[in-house]
Design a protein around this motif. Structure first.
Motif, PDB file in Angstrom:
ATOM      1  N   ASP A  75      -4.599   9.931  -1.244  1.00  0.00           N
ATOM      2  CA  ASP A  75      -5.963  10.177  -0.770  1.00  0.00           C
ATOM      3  C   ASP A  75      -6.620  11.329  -1.526  1.00  0.00           C
ATOM      4  O   ASP A  75      -7.839  11.325  -1.754  1.00  0.00           O
ATOM      5  CB  ASP A  75      -5.945  10.482   0.727  1.00  0.00           C
ATOM      6  CG  ASP A  75      -5.543   9.278   1.561  1.00  0.00           C
ATOM      7  OD1 ASP A  75      -5.619   8.147   1.035  1.00  0.00           O
ATOM      8  OD2 ASP A  75      -5.137   9.462   2.733  1.00  0.00           O
ATOM      9  N   ALA A  76      -5.827  12.322  -1.931  1.00  0.00           N
ATOM     10  CA  ALA A  76      -6.388  13.471  -2.651  1.00  0.00           C
ATOM     11  C   ALA A  76      -6.738  13.130  -4.093  1.00  0.00           C
ATOM     12  O   ALA A  76      -7.476  13.883  -4.739  1.00  0.00           O
ATOM     13  CB  ALA A  76      -5.395  14.634  -2.631  1.00  0.00           C
ATOM     14  N   ARG A  77      -6.243  12.011  -4.612  1.00  0.00           N
ATOM     15  CA  ARG A  77      -6.499  11.630  -6.009  1.00  0.00           C
ATOM     16  C   ARG A  77      -7.607  10.588  -6.139  1.00  0.00           C
ATOM     17  O   ARG A  77      -7.654   9.848  -7.106  1.00  0.00           O
ATOM     18  CB  ARG A  77      -5.223  11.061  -6.640  1.00  0.00           C
ATOM     19  CG  ARG A  77      -4.120  12.090  -6.828  1.00  0.00           C
ATOM     20  CD  ARG A  77      -2.945  11.468  -7.550  1.00  0.00           C
ATOM     21  NE  ARG A  77      -1.929  12.452  -7.883  1.00  0.00           N
ATOM     22  CZ  ARG A  77      -0.856  12.196  -8.638  1.00  0.00           C
ATOM     23  NH1 ARG A  77      -0.682  10.968  -9.103  1.00  0.00           N
ATOM     24  NH2 ARG A  77       0.019  13.135  -8.899  1.00  0.00           N
ATOM     25  N   TYR A  78      -8.482  10.559  -5.181  1.00  0.00           N
ATOM     26  CA  TYR A  78      -9.527   9.538  -5.224  1.00  0.00           C
ATOM     27  C   TYR A  78     -10.658   9.926  -6.167  1.00  0.00           C
ATOM     28  O   TYR A  78     -11.062   9.142  -7.050  1.00  0.00           O
ATOM     29  CB  TYR A  78     -10.071   9.293  -3.810  1.00  0.00           C
ATOM     30  CG  TYR A  78     -11.196   8.290  -3.762  1.00  0.00           C
ATOM     31  CD1 TYR A  78     -10.928   6.934  -3.846  1.00  0.00           C
ATOM     32  CD2 TYR A  78     -12.521   8.702  -3.640  1.00  0.00           C
ATOM     33  CE1 TYR A  78     -11.961   6.007  -3.812  1.00  0.00           C
ATOM     34  CE2 TYR A  78     -13.563   7.787  -3.600  1.00  0.00           C
ATOM     35  CZ  TYR A  78     -13.266   6.443  -3.683  1.00  0.00           C
ATOM     36  OH  TYR A  78     -14.280   5.535  -3.662  1.00  0.00           O
TER      37      TYR A  78
ATOM     38  N   ALA B 236      -0.940  11.240   1.588  1.00  0.00           N
ATOM     39  CA  ALA B 236      -1.883  12.345   1.394  1.00  0.00           C
ATOM     40  C   ALA B 236      -2.141  12.596  -0.088  1.00  0.00           C
ATOM     41  O   ALA B 236      -3.275  12.883  -0.492  1.00  0.00           O
ATOM     42  CB  ALA B 236      -1.340  13.607   2.063  1.00  0.00           C
TER      43      ALA B 236
ATOM     44  N   SER C 240      -4.268   6.499  -7.380  1.00  0.00           N
ATOM     45  CA  SER C 240      -3.738   6.664  -6.027  1.00  0.00           C
ATOM     46  C   SER C 240      -2.749   5.576  -5.639  1.00  0.00           C
ATOM     47  O   SER C 240      -1.898   5.788  -4.766  1.00  0.00           O
ATOM     48  CB  SER C 240      -4.890   6.679  -5.017  1.00  0.00           C
ATOM     49  OG  SER C 240      -5.787   7.752  -5.275  1.00  0.00           O
TER      50      SER C 240
ATOM     51  N   HIS D  50     -14.017  10.574   1.645  1.00  0.00           N
ATOM     52  CA  HIS D  50     -12.645  10.558   1.146  1.00  0.00           C
ATOM     53  C   HIS D  50     -12.051  11.969   1.101  1.00  0.00           C
ATOM     54  O   HIS D  50     -10.835  12.134   1.246  1.00  0.00           O
ATOM     55  CB  HIS D  50     -12.595   9.910  -0.241  1.00  0.00           C
ATOM     56  CG  HIS D  50     -12.559   8.413  -0.202  1.00  0.00           C
ATOM     57  ND1 HIS D  50     -13.695   7.651  -0.072  1.00  0.00           N
ATOM     58  CD2 HIS D  50     -11.519   7.545  -0.226  1.00  0.00           C
ATOM     59  CE1 HIS D  50     -13.365   6.373  -0.047  1.00  0.00           C
ATOM     60  NE2 HIS D  50     -12.043   6.277  -0.147  1.00  0.00           N
ATOM     61  N   ARG D  51     -12.877  12.978   0.889  1.00  0.00           N
ATOM     62  CA  ARG D  51     -12.357  14.347   0.943  1.00  0.00           C
ATOM     63  C   ARG D  51     -11.840  14.675   2.350  1.00  0.00           C
ATOM     64  O   ARG D  51     -10.770  15.265   2.511  1.00  0.00           O
ATOM     65  CB  ARG D  51     -13.456  15.331   0.549  1.00  0.00           C
ATOM     66  CG  ARG D  51     -13.796  15.327  -0.926  1.00  0.00           C
ATOM     67  CD  ARG D  51     -14.802  16.428  -1.220  1.00  0.00           C
ATOM     68  NE  ARG D  51     -15.267  16.366  -2.608  1.00  0.00           N
ATOM     69  CZ  ARG D  51     -16.154  17.216  -3.133  1.00  0.00           C
ATOM     70  NH1 ARG D  51     -16.655  18.189  -2.378  1.00  0.00           N
ATOM     71  NH2 ARG D  51     -16.525  17.096  -4.396  1.00  0.00           N
TER      72      ARG D  51
ATOM     73  N   ALA E  45      -8.610  12.888   2.964  1.00  0.00           N
ATOM     74  CA  ALA E  45      -7.489  13.551   2.303  1.00  0.00           C
ATOM     75  C   ALA E  45      -6.998  14.741   3.118  1.00  0.00           C
ATOM     76  O   ALA E  45      -5.785  14.967   3.252  1.00  0.00           O
ATOM     77  CB  ALA E  45      -7.889  13.992   0.901  1.00  0.00           C
ATOM     78  N   ARG E  46      -7.920  15.497   3.688  1.00  0.00           N
ATOM     79  CA  ARG E  46      -7.505  16.627   4.527  1.00  0.00           C
ATOM     80  C   ARG E  46      -6.796  16.145   5.795  1.00  0.00           C
ATOM     81  O   ARG E  46      -5.817  16.751   6.247  1.00  0.00           O
ATOM     82  CB  ARG E  46      -8.722  17.474   4.894  1.00  0.00           C
ATOM     83  CG  ARG E  46      -9.372  18.185   3.714  1.00  0.00           C
ATOM     84  CD  ARG E  46     -10.323  19.282   4.188  1.00  0.00           C
ATOM     85  NE  ARG E  46     -11.365  18.774   5.057  1.00  0.00           N
ATOM     86  CZ  ARG E  46     -12.548  18.328   4.646  1.00  0.00           C
ATOM     87  NH1 ARG E  46     -12.832  18.315   3.330  1.00  0.00           N
ATOM     88  NH2 ARG E  46     -13.460  17.898   5.508  1.00  0.00           N
TER      89      ARG E  46
ATOM     90  N   SER F 136      -5.048  13.362   6.104  1.00  0.00           N
ATOM     91  CA  SER F 136      -3.726  12.876   5.712  1.00  0.00           C
ATOM     92  C   SER F 136      -2.765  14.036   5.449  1.00  0.00           C
ATOM     93  O   SER F 136      -1.587  13.973   5.812  1.00  0.00           O
ATOM     94  CB  SER F 136      -3.839  11.990   4.467  1.00  0.00           C
ATOM     95  OG  SER F 136      -4.665  10.876   4.708  1.00  0.00           O
TER      96      SER F 136
END
Length: 447
Positions: free
Chosen positions: A258-261, A255, A99, A309-310, A313-314, A316
């Motif tokens: 955050d989605a690659r956590y 975003a 990330s 974190h999910r 991500a949404r 962001s």
């Protein structure tokens, strides 16, 4: 920035030395001073510094951070609960994170957005200062014209009063003359209010005292007319819209990061050295105690399940989508406004031409009437011109002149706004700065 400040100092030295009783400020000096004095520009510069620091922060996570500490305490009672250290040194840094690359791209896009916003702020201040200067210059010229017109209306009242006493006019004529005089007096009061407001506004923009601040009409350069419609396509000349799209791109990269956590390894490096304090009762519990201790290692973590974190991500992703739609909306409004502005400039240009001809016609009629009053028309059948007709003609000519001033101001302000929206204002201001620097230097170095 230093060039502009030097230019402003030189130009203002020349401008202010010309009239000790009044602060005569040239057009280019006003823009230079405003660019160096504007809180809006300084706030935008602070935003750029903040964005630069944020970009450094995202990249500096790969540089080890070092912490020095101490944990000295009295000898423990019973079994040692910890080893008091005389001093210890700890170092840690990020080695790899999927990330983090997206976060760096996000910070870089945010820095681009801040730079575009700074450019837009400078253009906005230049536009506002130019328009305010033009407005004050118009106010001063209109004030002079209204003063003359008020003199004509006062004389007209006296003439009509004399004609009424002689039985040549009626009371309606006198009331009409007084009404005209009162309306012109009201216009003078309104113009004086506008002059004070524009002078105070220009003083705040430039950082100069407002008392005695006047313009130099000859310093106002010619302003280019409307640009061809073929050069008004695209957004390459709008730093404000560019800043919004860069900000949207920064949020998109955030975003992505955050989605690659989850389900991606994170690697961190850690090192520590401690020198422990030694107490006599340690021999009762430790068989091989030593004061110098060090360790170094790599920590690898693999996030598998993290609902927090999910959700982040949404959030962001939604924020990035909102920013992009806002940028699209502002883009459409900008393009529509620019097109309207171009058509308005063309229409105002025609209106100025009409106003000029109208004022010229009124002046020519006034000149012809003055000749008739002095030598007669030579035509016995022509109506005789009276001083009353002359004052009415003079009042009409001044009104046409004031209308020309107002229409010319609207055209100039529209042209400057159009220069900004077509990307030509920056070059135009730069040319003014260069010319002002040359002329001011030559004036100050003249023997």
């Amino acid at each position: 920035m230093s060039l502009m400040l030097r230019t402003a100092a030189l130009a203002c030295a020349v401008a202010f030395s010309c009239a000790p009783a009044q602060a005569q400020l040239t057009f280019s000096s006003a823009i230079n001073l405003a660019l160096g004095n504007s809180p809006r520009i300084k706030a935008a510069e602070a935003d750029v510094a903040k964005a630069q620091a944020a970009l450094s922060q995202t990249r500096d996570v790969y540089i080890p951070s070092v912490v020095i500490g101490s944990g000295v305490g009295p000898p423990p009672y019973g079994f040692p609960l910890g080893q008091p250290s005389i001093y210890n040194v700890q170092a840690s840094s990020l080695v790899f994170n999927f990330s983090q690359r997206d976060y760096i791209r996000s910070a870089r896009a945010a820095l681009n957005a801040a730079n575009y916003a700074l450019k837009d702020a400078r253009l906005a201040v230049a536009e506002e200062t130019a328009n305010t200067y033009l407005a004050l210059d118009r106010d001063l010229q209109r004030e002079s014209a209204l003063r003359e017109e008020n003199g004509y209306s006062t004389r007209l009242v006296g003439i009509v009063q004399d004609r009424l006493d002689a039985g040549q006019d009626n009371r309606i004529d006198l009331t009409t003359a007084k009404l005209t005089d009162a309306q012109i007096h009201l216009s003078r009061l309104h113009d004086e209010d506008e002059t004070d407001i524009d002078r105070d506004r220009l003083a705040k923009l430039t950082g100069l005292p407002s008392e005695g601040l006047t313009t130099v009409s000859s310093s106002i350069p010619a302003i280019e007319g409307p640009v061809p419609s073929s050069s008004l396509s695209g957004l390459e000349n709008s730093p404000g819209i560019k800043a919004m799209y860069e900000q949207a791109r920064a949020k998109q990269q955030q975003a992505f990061g955050d989605a690659r956590y989850e389900w991606r390894p994170q690697i961190a490096l850690g090192a520590q050295y401690s020198r422990f304090a030694y107490y006599a009762n340690y021999s009762d519990y430790y068989s091989h105690f030593q004061q110098n201790n060090a360790e170094i290692g790599v920590q690898i973590t693999l996030p598998i399940f993290d609902m927090v974190h999910r959700a982040k991500a949404r959030e962001s992703a939604a924020d990035a989508s909102h920013a992009l739609h806002d940028a699209d909306m502002q883009r459409d409004q900008f393009l529509n406004g620019r097109l309207r502005l171009r058509h308005a400039a063309e229409e105002l240009s025609a209106r100025v031409q009409v106003a000029e001809l109208d004022q010229q016609l009124a002046q020519q009629q006034l000149d012809a009437m003055s000749v008739q009053l002095q030598s007669g028309s030579g035509n016995p059948n022509a109506p005789l011109m009276t001083p009353k007709d002359e004052q009415n003609a003079r009042i009409s000519e001044r009104q046409k002149y004031i209308g020309l001033l107002d229409t010319t101001l609207q055209l100039r302000q529209t042209q400057i706004s159009l220069l900004r929206q077509t990307g030509q204002l920056e070059g135009w201001v730069h040319a003014l700065i260069t010319a002002s620097t040359s002329s001011a230097t030559a004036e100050l170095t003249r023997p």
